[in-house]
Design an enzyme around this catalytic site. Structure first.
Site, PDB file in Angstrom:
ATOM      1  N   LYS A  79     -13.169  16.438  36.554  1.00  0.00           N
ATOM      2  CA  LYS A  79     -13.444  15.244  35.759  1.00  0.00           C
ATOM      3  C   LYS A  79     -12.486  15.122  34.580  1.00  0.00           C
ATOM      4  O   LYS A  79     -11.795  16.064  34.198  1.00  0.00           O
ATOM      5  CB  LYS A  79     -14.910  15.229  35.313  1.00  0.00           C
ATOM      6  CG  LYS A  79     -15.843  14.852  36.456  1.00  0.00           C
ATOM      7  CD  LYS A  79     -17.233  14.515  35.981  1.00  0.00           C
ATOM      8  CE  LYS A  79     -18.033  13.884  37.131  1.00  0.00           C
ATOM      9  NZ  LYS A  79     -19.427  13.590  36.723  1.00  0.00           N
ATOM     10  N   ARG A 101     -21.802  20.554  41.785  1.00  0.00           N
ATOM     11  CA  ARG A 101     -21.254  19.565  42.734  1.00  0.00           C
ATOM     12  C   ARG A 101     -19.738  19.579  42.604  1.00  0.00           C
ATOM     13  O   ARG A 101     -19.205  19.302  41.521  1.00  0.00           O
ATOM     14  CB  ARG A 101     -21.831  18.185  42.421  1.00  0.00           C
ATOM     15  CG  ARG A 101     -21.403  17.067  43.354  1.00  0.00           C
ATOM     16  CD  ARG A 101     -22.102  15.778  42.969  1.00  0.00           C
ATOM     17  NE  ARG A 101     -21.726  14.665  43.817  1.00  0.00           N
ATOM     18  CZ  ARG A 101     -20.686  13.854  43.591  1.00  0.00           C
ATOM     19  NH1 ARG A 101     -19.929  14.056  42.509  1.00  0.00           N
ATOM     20  NH2 ARG A 101     -20.407  12.868  44.411  1.00  0.00           N
TER      21      ARG A 101
END
Length: 291
Positions: free
Chosen positions: A227, A261
């Site tokens: 991210k 995840r």
């Protein structure tokens, strides 16, 4: 809020003891514009092959998404179903927990009928009907924190005083709502939503104080993989964030996260297994050194 009494969960026929176990959830995006793989798994054959490879690499769960979180034009519900349901059907019997990343109740219903075990909602239960669909099934729901309406921009997101307190408060309200709509507490997982309507400073603060999310009493999933808060923290592009992603995942597990995840499955599985070995949750594969 009714706190979960046990961290032992049965999901998709698999038993997880989240008091001493970390589950790795592999990301498979059937989207032409996903931020990380840029459409590499948009094709059905590529998506299924990637999912099966993730299972072979040790993933406990596979999360299939047909629409990315970022703002953009709406995708027809039938088109989203056509993207995710064939992957779910292909994975049935693959000895993995199948998750579908959606905020659409109709997609969730079709996915569960096809064999999905988890519905991963990144919109903080924006549509309460999603909880009703899950309540009418045996599926588990992931409630992830975010603020904006689905697929709509939220420029320069801000929080009045304390981002962690506001995240925890909203998650608590949404969990209470899910329970009121019939979802048993033992089928709820929470996710603080790193980078979802948050800037890098917000995501770092959430990571640092993740224990406050853990105190809600539900297994906590973290979706950190590659991210922007990792890229901005390290000055790395999206293809250079694996090490930072693993470091963040390990840190979160030490704070109490029990599901991660990820895109980079093999590397993360090894990292999680090493943490488990250090904690005494998992025995070494073999013992030879100085024996």
């Amino acid at each position: 809020m009714e706190a979960a009494r046990s961290m032992v969960r049965v999901i998709g026929g698999r038993r997880f003891d989240f008091a001493r176990e970390v589950a790795v959830m592999a990301i498979v995006n059937r989207t032409p514009d996903s931020f990380y793989d840029r459409g590499a798994t948009f094709g059905l054959d590529a998506a299924v092959a990637t999912a099966r490879a993730a299972v072979a690499d040790g993933a406990d769960m596979v999360d299939v998404g047909g629409v990315k979180f970022a703002p953009g034009p709406a995708l027809a519900v039938d088109d989203e179903i056509d993207r995710v349901v064939p992957v779910v059907r292909a994975l049935r019997g693959a000895e993995t927990v199948i998750s579908v990343d959606t905020f659409q109740p109709a997609v969730a219903r079709a996915a569960i009928r096809a064999g999905a075990h988890v519905i991963n909602d990144t919109t903080a239960l924006h549509d309460p009907d999603l909880a009703r669909v899950v309540a009418d099934s045996d599926a588990t729901i992931v409630i992830a924190h975010s603020l904006a309406k689905p697929r709509t921009p939220l420029p320069s997101p801000s929080y009045d005083a304390d981002v962690v307190r506001e995240v925890v408060d909203l998650l608590r309200r949404r969990v209470d709502q899910a329970i009121e709509l019939g979802v048993p507490s033992e089928r709820i997982i929470v996710d603080p939503g790193h980078d979802l309507n948050k800037n890098t400073v917000h995501s770092l603060e959430l990571t640092r104080r993740l224990g406050e999310v853990i105190e809600l009493g539900f297994p906590t999933l973290v979706a950190l993989s590659n991210k922007d808060f990792i890229g901005e923290s390290l000055g790395r592009g999206r293809d250079e964030r694996v090490e930072g992603s693993i470091a963040a995942a390990v840190y979160c597990v030490t704070k109490g996260a029990r599901l991660v995840r990820v895109h980079n499955v093999r590397e993360t599985v090894d990292a999680m297994r090493m943490v488990a070995a250090i904690e005494g949750w998992r025995r070494p594969v073999f013992l030879e050194h100085n024996r």
